[in-house]
Design an enzyme around this catalytic site. Structure first.
Site, PDB file in Angstrom:
ATOM      1  N   ASP A  57      -6.131 -14.888 -15.697  1.00 49.66           N
ATOM      2  CA  ASP A  57      -6.318 -13.436 -15.636  1.00 49.66           C
ATOM      3  C   ASP A  57      -6.555 -12.987 -14.197  1.00 49.66           C
ATOM      4  OD1 ASP A  57      -6.957 -10.722 -16.763  1.00 49.66           O
ATOM      5  OD2 ASP A  57      -8.958 -11.218 -16.031  1.00 49.66           O
ATOM      6  N   GLU A 127      -2.068 -16.193 -20.186  1.00 44.02           N
ATOM      7  CA  GLU A 127      -2.985 -16.263 -19.045  1.00 44.02           C
ATOM      8  C   GLU A 127      -3.432 -17.697 -18.797  1.00 44.02           C
ATOM      9  OE1 GLU A 127      -5.062 -11.831 -19.208  1.00 44.02           O
ATOM     10  OE2 GLU A 127      -5.952 -13.481 -20.336  1.00 44.02           O
TER      11      GLU A 127
END
Length: 228
Positions: A57, A127
């Site tokens: 992320d 992610e």
């Protein structure tokens, strides 16, 4: 029974899709193993997947910001910020995850490669994959993969679309002469919950992996109510 599912047969196909070959295949396996697998198998150890997701992320936000800055040097901060929000939002990550058929390689629950059709599962796993690429090859390789996978989404018309929060702000000022307010309510297992209200009356809730995404979702939910 192996400690982790055996993905020996799968990574080559996935690596072809992302144009990256792992040096340490164990990192890929960790990234694609959902924590529920360990719960199902009653393993004493825990999944590294969520830590990879956290790392991915952060990398996505940084790399996308840099790529946008280089590509749109003549645009202001407002455009760049809105464009990044569009590119890193859950829906976009889910679309990319589906494009590379990431769901075929995820080990979830009973150890097979099927997962519930939940957007958050796909986006979170994507992610985690980016986090694993960074750990395996560094920021340079992670940037190459991100640039390749996100290239179709660097469409200026699409990136000019206003996010729900900006749309609600403009509508609220025009219709009521006041700005909407957002209140963080609590941290939940999958992120955050936020309440948005206008003049203490119109309310909507939104959840997201971070407070910013939760605010966007709350704004969209309130727009849906207003437009009913």
């Amino acid at each position: 029974m192996p400690l982790l599912p055996d993905f020996t047969m799968y990574p080559t196909r996935l690596e072809e899709s992302i144009r990256y070959t792992f040096k340490n295949r164990a990192l890929l396996t960790e990234a694609l193993t959902h924590s529920s697998w360990f719960n199902e198998k009653k393993e004493l150890r825990t999944s590294e997947n969520e830590k990879f997701e956290y790392l991915g992320d952060a990398i996505l936000n940084s790399v996308i910001a840099i790529l946008l800055y280089k590509k749109y040097k003549d645009r202001d901060e407002g455009f760049l910020s809105n464009a990044r929000s569009i590119l890193v939002k859950r829906d976009t990550l889910t679309q990319i995850a589906q494009t590379i058929h990431l769901e075929r390689f995820i080990s979830y629950g009973n150890g097979d490669t099927l997962v519930p059709p939940a957007s958050k599962v796909f986006s979170n796993m994507f992610e985690a994959l980016i986090g694993a690429i960074y750990l395996d090859g560094g920021i340079r390789q992670a940037t190459k993969v991100v640039r390749y996978l996100f290239k179709p989404y660097f469409n200026e018309r699409q990136l000019n679309e206003k996010n729900p929060k900006n749309t609600l702000q403009e509508l609220s000022q025009k219709k009521w002469g006041i700005l909407p307010k957002y209140k963080f309510t609590r941290k939940v297992r999958d992120g955050f919950t936020v309440v948005v209200y206008v003049d203490k009356e119109l309310k909507a809730k939104g959840t997201g992996k971070n407070k910013k995404e939760a605010q966007q979702n709350a704004a969209q939910n309130l727009l849906n109510i207003i437009n009913e």
